[in-house]
Design a protein around this motif. Sequence first.
Motif, short mmCIF file in Angstrom:
data_model
loop_
_atom_site.label_atom_id
_atom_site.label_comp_id
_atom_site.label_asym_id
_atom_site.label_seq_id
_atom_site.Cartn_x
_atom_site.Cartn_y
_atom_site.Cartn_z
N GLY A 68 0.81 -1.20 0.00
CA GLY A 68 0.00 0.00 0.00
C GLY A 68 0.85 1.26 0.00
O GLY A 68 1.97 1.27 0.52
N PRO A 69 0.33 2.34 -0.58
CA PRO A 69 1.13 3.58 -0.67
C PRO A 69 1.43 4.22 0.67
O PRO A 69 2.32 5.06 0.76
CB PRO A 69 0.23 4.49 -1.52
N LEU A 70 0.72 3.84 1.72
CA LEU A 70 0.89 4.44 3.04
C LEU A 70 1.54 3.49 4.03
O LEU A 70 1.58 3.77 5.23
CB LEU A 70 -0.46 4.90 3.59
N ARG A 71 2.07 2.40 3.57
CA ARG A 71 2.59 1.34 4.44
C ARG A 71 3.54 1.89 5.50
O ARG A 71 4.45 2.67 5.21
CB ARG A 71 3.31 0.28 3.61
N GLY A 72 3.30 1.47 6.75
CA GLY A 72 4.16 1.86 7.85
C GLY A 72 3.83 3.21 8.44
O GLY A 72 4.56 3.70 9.30
N THR A 73 2.72 3.82 8.04
CA THR A 73 2.32 5.11 8.59
C THR A 73 1.00 4.96 9.35
O THR A 73 0.26 4.00 9.13
CB THR A 73 2.12 6.16 7.48
N PRO A 74 0.67 5.91 10.24
CA PRO A 74 -0.60 5.82 10.97
C PRO A 74 -1.82 5.94 10.06
O PRO A 74 -2.94 5.66 10.51
CB PRO A 74 -0.53 7.01 11.94
N LEU A 75 -1.61 6.36 8.82
CA LEU A 75 -2.72 6.50 7.88
C LEU A 75 -3.04 5.22 7.13
O LEU A 75 -4.04 5.17 6.40
CB LEU A 75 -2.40 7.59 6.85
#
Length: 228
Positions: A68-75
């Motif tokens: 996913g484009p947001l991997r590893g972020t709170p989003l």
Amino acid sequence: MTRAGGEFETAWHTAPEAVRRSLGRAYEALVAGGLAVGAVLTDPTGAVLAEGRNEAYEEPGTDGPGTGPLRGTPLAHAEMNVLGAARTGWDLGATTLWSTQEPCAMCAAAARFCGVGTVRHLAPDPWALATGSTGSSATSGAAPATGTLWLLAANVMFLRSVAAAATGPGEPEVLRHHRSAEPETAALHDSVPPGLPENDPVEEWLARLWPALTEAARNRESRHRRPR
């Protein structure tokens, strides 16, 4: 094939593709050690346009299938990864966002901002249950998608992912509160072997769980029919 296996095959293959694909994504997150939530975006015919899962607890560059484009972020919630895979030119007003869990306030707001036409969920917000709330349906704008069987399947994956990641003594709060608010889900969770499942297909994992899952569904439906 056993009777239980045959009953599962029938139920699985007659479920909407969005249900099967979102549960498959949630199971993928469970196997990866993440939070077991999956989501898909479908067009008016039910065809899947985009799919994703929660990847908030997986770092970019580590082993695992998360992309996913947001991997590893709170989003990196499942719904946010799905919306991140959508294209600006798509008519999102004609689409449906499906999630295994009722979207949180962030994901519900993102779906509204992007103009998604319909939002549906397999299971109610587990964190709302843990805090004694009645759920966030009134604010999420999401509608229940299916019956009790797939609700329980989604919830047992979610609870197992939380329990497997927990550290320290005692049970996670969300599991402890499910014992009173959703006792059938908690009992089903307890019937699952501890730890994370092997990387078997989601169908095989659910087929093994099917007798306990159908019993839990009957018990939950009976409880909800009883006068209060």
